[in-house]
Design an enzyme around this catalytic site. Structure first.
Site, PDB file in Angstrom:
ATOM      1  N   THR A 139      -5.941   7.537  -5.500  1.00 39.50           N
ATOM      2  CA  THR A 139      -6.004   7.416  -4.110  1.00 39.50           C
ATOM      3  C   THR A 139      -5.014   8.702  -3.458  1.00 39.50           C
ATOM      4  O   THR A 139      -5.534   9.080  -2.223  1.00 39.50           O
ATOM      5  CB  THR A 139      -5.348   6.085  -3.321  1.00 39.50           C
ATOM      6  OG1 THR A 139      -6.340   5.112  -3.981  1.00 39.50           O
ATOM      7  CG2 THR A 139      -5.288   5.995  -1.803  1.00 39.50           C
ATOM      8  N   GLU A 160       0.930  -1.298  -0.222  1.00 48.56           N
ATOM      9  CA  GLU A 160       0.011  -0.045   0.177  1.00 48.56           C
ATOM     10  C   GLU A 160       0.825   1.485  -0.042  1.00 48.56           C
ATOM     11  O   GLU A 160       0.645   2.111  -0.433  1.00 48.56           O
ATOM     12  CB  GLU A 160      -0.823  -0.072   1.202  1.00 48.56           C
ATOM     13  CG  GLU A 160      -1.971  -1.106   1.175  1.00 48.56           C
ATOM     14  CD  GLU A 160      -3.127  -0.413   0.280  1.00 48.56           C
ATOM     15  OE1 GLU A 160      -2.791  -0.583  -1.024  1.00 48.56           O
ATOM     16  OE2 GLU A 160      -4.320  -0.223   0.707  1.00 48.56           O
TER      17      GLU A 160
END
Length: 310
Positions: free
Chosen positions: A184, A131
């Site tokens: 994101t 991530e």
């Protein structure tokens, strides 16, 4: 073992009021990773499907392989040779935990190939590194549920403290992905660094209420608690027709509706699969009325998380 194949499911993160601390997995879609041992040392990505050629092929830059490299370094393994095939089965930048699914499938597959030296929970910090590469932040609200299954709560990041809570058997998720993309990193950039005391108190009450509602199978409390006064008002402006789609879901049987992860996907929670399906149909129709195509996934809460397929 000379090869292994693993699947990791899509996830819904934040779950309305629980920014970076709540997440749950659904049954599908998800990503699949195939590993094949080779004689020459090193991790090599040989194929990626479903990404339209957008993901990096270098092992040190892709979420699926960064986690493998970190795991091998931790275990002191330097001579392993492995070919990696990644099958992307969800859109990039979808708010469905796309990068998390790749990272989780990758680390689970590698752990299996090595004979499972680490437990699922011990794999979590490595999955979080995937991530970090994808979004710049090593958050666990997607990788946690994709790896472990169930409804996950992250109590603390330093030290990492994560656990799952029970949810009602008749609770269903409707996940709708409109055919638009939100990065994101961009979605995190627009968030405010400071929050008012009034909003903090309101959000804390909703977080506590949602946890209690899920654990007590109190659907009315779940519904009342699915209110986000901090993140949703800022991020929702990036999603066309957000208010109308949310209202369509609630008017057609959903307990509540909000943004899935960083968006643009939206999710709703419902009591019973029929309400979940009705909410999905209404949400999709509302997007369509604005000329936006969308895909709908209806699922119970995935309690198992990632699985080894072979």
């Amino acid at each position: 073992m000379n090869s292994v194949k693993a699947f990791a499911p899509a996830t819904v993160a934040n779950v309305s009021c629980g920014f970076d601390i709540f997440g749950f997995a659904i049954q599908e879609p998800g990503d699949t990773v195939e590993l094949y041992k080779r004689d020459e040392p090193g991790i090599v990505i040989t194929d990626i499907t479903g990404d339209e050629g957008r993901l990096p092929r270098q092992a040190e830059k892709n979420s699926v392989t960064v986690v493998m490299l970190a795991l091998l370094k931790h275990l002191g393994i330097k001579d392993l040779g492995c070919e990696v095939v990644l099958r992307k089965n969800m859109p990039l930048g979808s708010g469905m935990g796309s990068s998390a699914a790749s990272a989780v499938a990758g680390v689970v597959a590698m752990n299996e190939l090595l004979g499972n030296p680490l437990s699922r929970k011990e794999l979590l910090p490595f999955a979080m590194e995937g991530e970090r590469i994808a979004s710049g932040s090593a958050h666990a609200d997607n990788v946690g549920p994709s790896l472990l299954g169930g409804f996950v709560v992250i109590r603390s990041y330093n030290p990492l403290d994560i656990f799952t809570i029970p949810v009602p058997e008749d609770l269903y998720c409707t996940l709708v992905h409109p055919d638009i993309e939100i990065n994101t990193k961009d979605a995190r950039f627009i968030l405010r660094n400071e929050v008012s005391l009034k909003n903090t108190i309101a959000q804390m009450g909703n977080v506590a209420g949602l946890v209690a509602g899920l654990m007590k199978a109190d659907y009315d409390l779940i519904s009342r608690s699915m209110v986000d006064v901090i993140i949703e008002p800022v991020r929702s402006i990036l999603i066309p027709e957000f208010k109308e789609v949310k209202q369509a879901a609630i008017s057609n049987g959903a307990l509540g509706c909000s943004i899935s992860g960083a968006g643009p996907s939206m999710f709703a929670l419902s009591q019973g699969i029929e309400n979940a399906q009705n909410a999905g149909k209404a949400m999709q129709e509302r997007f369509a009325s604005a000329g936006i195509e969308s895909a709908v996934h209806v699922s119970g809460i995935n309690q198992g998380g990632a699985v080894v397929l072979q």
